[in-house]
Design a protein around this motif. Structure first.
Motif, PDB file in Angstrom:
ATOM      1  N   MET A   1      -1.263  -5.230  36.418  1.00  0.00           N
ATOM      2  CA  MET A   1      -1.875  -6.710  36.120  1.00  0.00           C
ATOM      3  C   MET A   1      -2.770  -6.984  36.102  1.00  0.00           C
ATOM      4  O   MET A   1      -4.176  -7.597  35.288  1.00  0.00           O
ATOM      5  CB  MET A   1      -0.438  -7.793  36.071  1.00  0.00           C
ATOM      6  N   ASP A   2      -3.461  -7.528  37.643  1.00  0.00           N
ATOM      7  CA  ASP A   2      -4.613  -7.641  38.285  1.00  0.00           C
ATOM      8  C   ASP A   2      -5.571  -7.179  37.604  1.00  0.00           C
ATOM      9  O   ASP A   2      -6.275  -7.215  37.731  1.00  0.00           O
ATOM     10  CB  ASP A   2      -3.846  -7.481  39.843  1.00  0.00           C
ATOM     11  N   LYS A   3      -5.472  -5.787  37.771  1.00  0.00           N
ATOM     12  CA  LYS A   3      -6.627  -5.322  37.364  1.00  0.00           C
ATOM     13  C   LYS A   3      -7.238  -5.061  35.264  1.00  0.00           C
ATOM     14  O   LYS A   3      -8.958  -5.330  35.081  1.00  0.00           O
ATOM     15  CB  LYS A   3      -5.939  -3.334  37.438  1.00  0.00           C
ATOM     16  N   LYS A   4      -5.933  -5.691  34.973  1.00  0.00           N
ATOM     17  CA  LYS A   4      -6.548  -5.999  33.683  1.00  0.00           C
ATOM     18  C   LYS A   4      -7.179  -7.532  33.425  1.00  0.00           C
ATOM     19  O   LYS A   4      -7.714  -7.879  32.629  1.00  0.00           O
ATOM     20  CB  LYS A   4      -4.711  -6.541  32.536  1.00  0.00           C
ATOM     21  N   ASN A   5      -6.401  -8.601  34.675  1.00  0.00           N
ATOM     22  CA  ASN A   5      -7.086  -9.660  34.098  1.00  0.00           C
ATOM     23  C   ASN A   5      -8.959  -9.963  34.987  1.00  0.00           C
ATOM     24  O   ASN A   5      -9.490 -10.461  34.414  1.00  0.00           O
ATOM     25  CB  ASN A   5      -6.407 -10.798  35.368  1.00  0.00           C
ATOM     26  N   ALA A   6      -8.602  -8.602  35.838  1.00  0.00           N
ATOM     27  CA  ALA A   6     -10.396  -8.960  36.602  1.00  0.00           C
ATOM     28  C   ALA A   6     -10.987  -8.023  35.777  1.00  0.00           C
ATOM     29  O   ALA A   6     -12.228  -8.457  35.801  1.00  0.00           O
ATOM     30  CB  ALA A   6     -10.036  -7.490  37.684  1.00  0.00           C
ATOM     31  N   ARG A   8     -10.809  -8.099  32.211  1.00  0.00           N
ATOM     32  CA  ARG A   8     -11.366  -9.321  31.542  1.00  0.00           C
ATOM     33  C   ARG A   8     -12.369 -10.658  31.963  1.00  0.00           C
ATOM     34  O   ARG A   8     -12.908 -10.732  30.908  1.00  0.00           O
ATOM     35  CB  ARG A   8      -9.301 -10.323  31.501  1.00  0.00           C
TER      36      ARG A   8
END
Length: 75
Positions: A1-6, A8
């Motif tokens: 999830m953190d990679k996806k937010n970063a 984005r």
């Protein structure tokens, strides 16, 4: 999830920066406006005096006043 937010956040930042660059108009620095009266150019000595010498002198004056007017007890 953190990679996806970063990813984005990076995409939003890159998109915003790109849009700001594309939407900004050129400065048109060569076009003179009414009332535009540029000052004569400064020499190297004047530039160094204004942007280097004056701040150093101001710092020394303020530091000297602080040391002279210091009312704390000497250790």
């Amino acid at each position: 999830m953190d990679k996806k937010n970063a990813l984005r956040a990076g995409a939003v930042t890159a998109g915003t920066t790109l849009m700001m660059l594309l939407m900004s108009s050129p400065a048109l620095a060569l076009t003179r406006d009414d009332g535009d009266d540029p000052a004569p150019k400064l020499s190297v000595a004047e530039t160094l005096g204004l942007f280097v010498g004056a701040p150093i002198a101001l710092f020394l004056v303020i530091a000297g006043l602080v040391m002279v007017l210091d009312r704390s007890k000497k250790a």
